[in-house]
Design a protein around this motif. Structure first.
Motif, PDB file in Angstrom:
ATOM      1  N   ILE A  34      -9.657  76.026  32.463  1.00 22.38           N
ATOM      2  CA  ILE A  34     -10.803  75.061  31.710  1.00 22.38           C
ATOM      3  C   ILE A  34     -10.988  75.761  30.096  1.00 22.38           C
ATOM      4  O   ILE A  34     -11.204  74.860  29.381  1.00 22.38           O
ATOM      5  N   GLY A  35     -10.764  76.977  30.150  1.00 19.42           N
ATOM      6  CA  GLY A  35     -10.800  77.593  28.774  1.00 19.42           C
ATOM      7  C   GLY A  35      -9.842  77.185  27.927  1.00 19.42           C
ATOM      8  O   GLY A  35     -10.156  76.760  26.538  1.00 19.42           O
ATOM      9  N   VAL A  37      -8.225  74.276  28.016  1.00 21.12           N
ATOM     10  CA  VAL A  37      -8.685  72.945  27.533  1.00 21.12           C
ATOM     11  C   VAL A  37      -9.820  72.739  26.483  1.00 21.12           C
ATOM     12  O   VAL A  37      -9.665  72.144  25.549  1.00 21.12           O
ATOM     13  N   LEU A  38     -10.691  73.445  26.739  1.00 24.63           N
ATOM     14  CA  LEU A  38     -11.907  73.726  25.648  1.00 24.63           C
ATOM     15  C   LEU A  38     -11.527  74.253  24.388  1.00 24.63           C
ATOM     16  O   LEU A  38     -11.721  73.718  23.243  1.00 24.63           O
ATOM     17  N   LEU A  39     -10.538  75.115  24.400  1.00 28.13           N
ATOM     18  CA  LEU A  39     -10.042  75.747  23.250  1.00 28.13           C
ATOM     19  C   LEU A  39      -8.870  74.808  22.605  1.00 28.13           C
ATOM     20  O   LEU A  39      -8.877  74.755  21.264  1.00 28.13           O
ATOM     21  N   LYS A  40      -7.876  74.414  23.055  1.00 31.70           N
ATOM     22  CA  LYS A  40      -6.896  73.563  22.435  1.00 31.70           C
ATOM     23  C   LYS A  40      -7.080  72.110  23.045  1.00 31.70           C
ATOM     24  O   LYS A  40      -7.746  71.186  22.401  1.00 31.70           O
ATOM     25  N   SER A  41      -6.475  72.028  24.218  1.00 32.80           N
ATOM     26  CA  SER A  41      -6.479  70.575  24.663  1.00 32.80           C
ATOM     27  C   SER A  41      -6.055  70.487  25.935  1.00 32.80           C
ATOM     28  O   SER A  41      -5.410  71.356  26.532  1.00 32.80           O
ATOM     29  N   ALA A  42      -6.316  69.342  26.809  1.00 33.43           N
ATOM     30  CA  ALA A  42      -5.543  69.050  28.020  1.00 33.43           C
ATOM     31  C   ALA A  42      -4.153  69.214  28.222  1.00 33.43           C
ATOM     32  O   ALA A  42      -3.751  69.936  29.132  1.00 33.43           O
ATOM     33  N   GLY A  43      -3.397  68.547  27.260  1.00 35.81           N
ATOM     34  CA  GLY A  43      -1.939  68.668  27.307  1.00 35.81           C
ATOM     35  C   GLY A  43      -1.321  70.262  27.074  1.00 35.81           C
ATOM     36  O   GLY A  43      -0.540  70.727  27.793  1.00 35.81           O
ATOM     37  N   TYR A  44      -2.370  71.131  26.416  1.00 34.82           N
ATOM     38  CA  TYR A  44      -1.792  72.488  26.220  1.00 34.82           C
ATOM     39  C   TYR A  44      -2.028  73.322  27.276  1.00 34.82           C
ATOM     40  O   TYR A  44      -1.245  74.109  27.721  1.00 34.82           O
ATOM     41  N   ALA A  45      -3.196  72.904  28.137  1.00 35.78           N
ATOM     42  CA  ALA A  45      -3.493  73.849  29.184  1.00 35.78           C
ATOM     43  C   ALA A  45      -2.458  73.096  30.384  1.00 35.78           C
ATOM     44  O   ALA A  45      -1.903  73.971  31.281  1.00 35.78           O
ATOM     45  N   SER A 334      -4.611  83.678  23.496  1.00 36.50           N
ATOM     46  CA  SER A 334      -4.655  82.205  22.617  1.00 36.50           C
ATOM     47  C   SER A 334      -5.791  82.264  21.803  1.00 36.50           C
ATOM     48  O   SER A 334      -6.114  81.700  20.554  1.00 36.50           O
ATOM     49  N   GLY A 335      -7.100  82.483  22.320  1.00 32.10           N
ATOM     50  CA  GLY A 335      -8.362  82.350  21.371  1.00 32.10           C
ATOM     51  C   GLY A 335      -8.541  83.625  20.602  1.00 32.10           C
ATOM     52  O   GLY A 335      -9.526  83.417  19.659  1.00 32.10           O
ATOM     53  N   GLY A 336      -7.566  84.592  20.649  1.00 28.92           N
ATOM     54  CA  GLY A 336      -7.665  85.795  19.827  1.00 28.92           C
ATOM     55  C   GLY A 336      -8.890  86.677  20.313  1.00 28.92           C
ATOM     56  O   GLY A 336      -9.161  87.763  19.442  1.00 28.92           O
TER      57      GLY A 336
END
Length: 469
Positions: A34-35, A37-45, A334-336
């Protein structure tokens, strides 16, 4: 969404899922996904969930985990634990608190071939607690000895927790396993000192003023009768010690052989850590087969089937944790957040040693509610970059992390070892175990402080191995 709010929401979700008794592996996986998805996108997740589990579990070094697990299962199936306890009881029977010291020694020996805290507590607890009760030990103190000594299972090699730490950080697993030896021995000695001092000073809270001592059996003379006063010296024989000298020597030789295969093989460079696990597991299998051949009525196939089934269950649980932790860690990276956290910590106007001490102390409350591997998977991705940025040795930090996890395993309200030991002995309550483990928590803090202040204690053996290698 601001980075602070996002990481706060993900951590809150993780806490809620764990509080709702969702398995930790799935809680980590869900919150991390979920993190992302919120950080990037559903496709990235989705791409991460498709690739990350494989990359997290495909490392050849992780073969070591089922090898160490099945080695312990074979040792348990062969019934070596009771003979190890009997051998320790014979060695220490004339010391004040000898039976308690024997329990510490047996836990250390059993930990050296299982790598599991819970398995050590459950196995040795079933054998030892009733024996200590019958020799005048209070139930609470007997339970405290077993619960505390069982923590050695995650420090003395083969330690699965150290293997996971090495996998997460990239530190040498071989050096981590070697680094756990001296701290493990030091911890066992400190526990034995607690038992010795309590017995020597005849503290009534730990030893009953009078207790029925079982009549002597085997090679000695008459029994002492039911009303003898317990002195804590444990001179009276006990069932677990009613093993022949040959059986005791055999048990000691088997445990020593398995330990040496792992340690000496790594130390000399004869084996890698993975190879040593495989060779030790095969040696344990031969011991089980030999025991089954010698003991009439002992059926080998059911024992093998049970060992393989339990190994599959434990290994699957560990790998699920690795997958969940890998996804959560990928979100952190990924979020640094790990980089930002390290930068913020290193800029604080305090001594680097104070920073490390604070990070370590924060592990104790986590240890009250989570198992050691879950703690590693949640905290190490954040704290390890801080430690290396501050210039500290990652192996030294890994051993300290394990020590603090040990303390958490016996700390109320949810010290896991205390509940395991309560379930291992009839009529024993978890409250008794928590009460009895108090002096061992205090001595563990002292031991950890020593290891913190003198890193050479931890790093000497790995450095020697590097030189000889």
């Amino acid at each position: 969404m601001s980075p602070e709010l996002l990481i706060g929401l993900v951590i809150a979700l993780l806490v809620i899922l764990i509080a709702a008794e969702v398995p930790v592996a799935f809680a980590l996986l869900t919150s991390g996904a979920i993190g992302l998805v919120l950080l990037k996108s559903a496709g990235y997740a989705t791409n991460t969930l498709a690739n990350q589990p494989f990359s997290d579990t495909a490392a050849f070094s992780l073969v070591l985990i089922p090898m160490f697990v099945i080695m312990g299962m074979f040792v348990v199936a062969a019934g070596i634990a009771q003979d190890v306890y009997g051998a320790a009881a014979r060695v220490f029977r004339r010391l004040p608190g000898g039976l308690g010291i024997a329990t510490v020694a047996a836990c250390a020996g059993f930990a050296a071939v299982t790598g599991s805290s819970a398995a050590t507590v459950a196995t040795i607890g079933r054998i030892s607690i009733n024996e200590m009760r019958q020799h005048g030990y209070r139930s609470s103190f007997a339970a405290g000895i077993v619960a505390a000594s069982g923590t050695l299972g995650i420090l003395i090699p083969p330690s699965l927790v150290l293997v996971i730490y090495g996998t997460l950080t990239g530190e040498s697993i071989e050096k981590l396993l070697l680094a756990g030896i001296i701290p493990g021995i030091l911890t066992a000695i400190m526990y034995a000192v607690v038992v010795f001092v309590r017995a020597r000073t005849q503290i009534s809270a730990e030893f009953a003023v009078s207790a029925p001592v079982r009549a002597a059996v085997g090679g000695g003379g008459a029994g002492t009768g039911g009303g003898a006063v317990a002195t804590g010296s444990d001179d009276a024989p006990m069932t677990s010690a009613d093993v022949s000298g040959r059986s005791a020597a055999s048990a000691f030789a088997k445990v020593t052989l398995l330990f040496l295969i792992v340690v000496v093989g790594i130390y000399t460079g004869l084996f890698t850590a993975t190879e040593s696990g495989a060779v030790a597991a095969f040696a344990a299998l031969l011991m089980l087969i030999w025991t089954a051949v010698r003991r009439r009525g002992m059926r080998l196939w059911p024992l093998l089937r049970q060992a393989f089934e339990e190994t599959t269950e434990v290994s699957t649980m560990i790998f699920l944790l690795l997958i969940g932790g890998g996804v959560f860690s990928f979100f952190i990276v990924s979020g640094g957040y790990a980089r930002d956290f390290a930068a913020w910590i290193t800029e604080l106007p305090v001594s680097p040693h104070v920073v490390v001490a604070a990070l370590l102390l924060a592990l104790i409350p986590l240890g009250m509610i989570l198992d050691g591997m879950s703690i590693l998977l949640i905290t190490v991705p954040l704290t390890y970059p801080v430690i290396t940025e501050l210039g500290f040795d990652g192996i030294w930090y890994g051993i300290l992390v394990v020590k603090l996890i040990e303390i958490g395993l016996v700390t109320p309200p949810v010290g896991i070892n205390c509940y395991v030991v309560a379930g291992a002995a009839p009529g024993l309550r978890a409250e008794d175990a928590f009460r009895g483990v108090t002096p061992f928590i205090a001595i563990d803090m002292v031991t950890t402080a020593i290891l913190f202040a003198v890193p050479a204690i931890t790093l000497w053996l790995p450095s020697i191995a590097s030189t000889t290698g």
